[in-house]
Motif scaffolding. Structure first.
Motif, mmCIF file in Angstrom:
data_model
loop_
_atom_site.group_PDB
_atom_site.id
_atom_site.type_symbol
_atom_site.label_atom_id
_atom_site.label_comp_id
_atom_site.label_asym_id
_atom_site.label_seq_id
_atom_site.Cartn_x
_atom_site.Cartn_y
_atom_site.Cartn_z
ATOM 1 N N MET A 97 0.846 -1.193 0.000
ATOM 2 C CA MET A 97 0.000 0.000 0.000
ATOM 3 C C MET A 97 0.888 1.253 0.000
ATOM 4 N N THR A 98 0.507 2.219 -0.788
ATOM 5 C CA THR A 98 1.289 3.452 -0.856
ATOM 6 C C THR A 98 1.010 4.320 0.365
ATOM 7 N N ASP A 99 2.002 5.096 0.728
ATOM 8 C CA ASP A 99 1.876 6.012 1.855
ATOM 9 C C ASP A 99 1.355 7.349 1.337
ATOM 10 N N PRO A 100 0.143 7.739 1.717
ATOM 11 C CA PRO A 100 -0.427 8.984 1.184
ATOM 12 C C PRO A 100 0.440 10.216 1.440
ATOM 13 N N LEU A 101 1.001 10.352 2.639
ATOM 14 C CA LEU A 101 1.821 11.535 2.920
ATOM 15 C C LEU A 101 3.050 11.562 2.023
ATOM 16 N N SER A 102 3.686 10.434 1.799
ATOM 17 C CA SER A 102 4.859 10.397 0.917
ATOM 18 C C SER A 102 4.493 10.833 -0.495
ATOM 19 N N ASN A 103 3.343 10.372 -0.980
ATOM 20 C CA ASN A 103 2.908 10.749 -2.329
ATOM 21 C C ASN A 103 2.596 12.242 -2.422
ATOM 22 N N VAL A 104 1.911 12.780 -1.406
ATOM 23 C CA VAL A 104 1.603 14.215 -1.389
ATOM 24 C C VAL A 104 2.896 15.017 -1.296
ATOM 25 N N ARG A 105 3.777 14.594 -0.417
ATOM 26 C CA ARG A 105 5.056 15.299 -0.225
ATOM 27 C C ARG A 105 5.847 15.330 -1.533
ATOM 28 N N GLU A 106 5.927 14.199 -2.220
ATOM 29 C CA GLU A 106 6.675 14.144 -3.482
ATOM 30 C C GLU A 106 6.065 15.084 -4.520
ATOM 31 N N ALA A 107 4.749 15.049 -4.660
ATOM 32 C CA ALA A 107 4.078 15.912 -5.648
ATOM 33 C C ALA A 107 4.291 17.386 -5.319
ATOM 34 N N ALA A 108 4.178 17.736 -4.052
ATOM 35 C CA ALA A 108 4.290 19.146 -3.658
ATOM 36 C C ALA A 108 5.724 19.655 -3.739
ATOM 37 N N LEU A 109 6.669 18.860 -3.271
ATOM 38 C CA LEU A 109 8.053 19.337 -3.213
ATOM 39 C C LEU A 109 8.758 19.286 -4.563
ATOM 40 N N ASP A 110 8.142 18.639 -5.559
ATOM 41 C CA ASP A 110 8.678 18.662 -6.928
ATOM 42 C C ASP A 110 8.430 20.011 -7.599
ATOM 43 N N LEU A 111 7.562 20.822 -7.025
ATOM 44 C CA LEU A 111 7.213 22.110 -7.617
ATOM 45 C C LEU A 111 8.236 23.173 -7.218
#
Length: 118
Positions: free
Chosen positions: A1-15
């Motif tokens: 199962m994916t970690d929601p916070l990790s996915n959000v963090r990756e998407a946000a910090l790539d900006l």
């Protein structure tokens, strides 16, 4: 199962020029000092895992709430924002990342947008 916070963090910090810090105890993402996303897990015991993002206004918010109430909800304390449900296996992470990026665009200063944005 994916970690929601990790996915959000990756998407946000790539900006460009985005940063993470706690705001009201929640992992929150900023560009040029303006908040554009906030991760919430069981916020005030609501039993939800969501990311809150900016929308262009109340019309867009209402349209999305009506179109997909299983995905979207109104977040507490953030008028003109939208919560995206991150629970379960069926989360469309590409869509979540796109909504985070659109929120970044609404918060980013003109100089970043003129430089090509995301």
């Amino acid at each position: 199962m994916t970690d929601p916070l990790s996915n959000v963090r990756e998407a946000a910090l790539d900006l460009p020029e985005s940063e993470e810090r706690l705001s009201h105890g929640q992992p929150t993402f900023f560009v040029a000092g303006k908040q554009f996303a906030q991760f919430r897990h069981n916020h005030h015991n609501d039993h939800k895992t969501v990311v809150c993002v900016r929308v262009s206004g109340l019309d867009e918010q209402a349209m999305l709430l009506e179109a997909d109430p299983d995905t979207y909800s109104k977040p507490a304390y953030l008028p003109s924002w939208l919560s995206i449900n991150l629970s379960g296996e069926g989360v469309d992470w590409a869509h979540v990342a796109d909504r985070i990026a659109a929120s970044w665009e609404l918060a980013a200063p003109r100089r970043l947008l003129e430089a090509g944005g995301r």
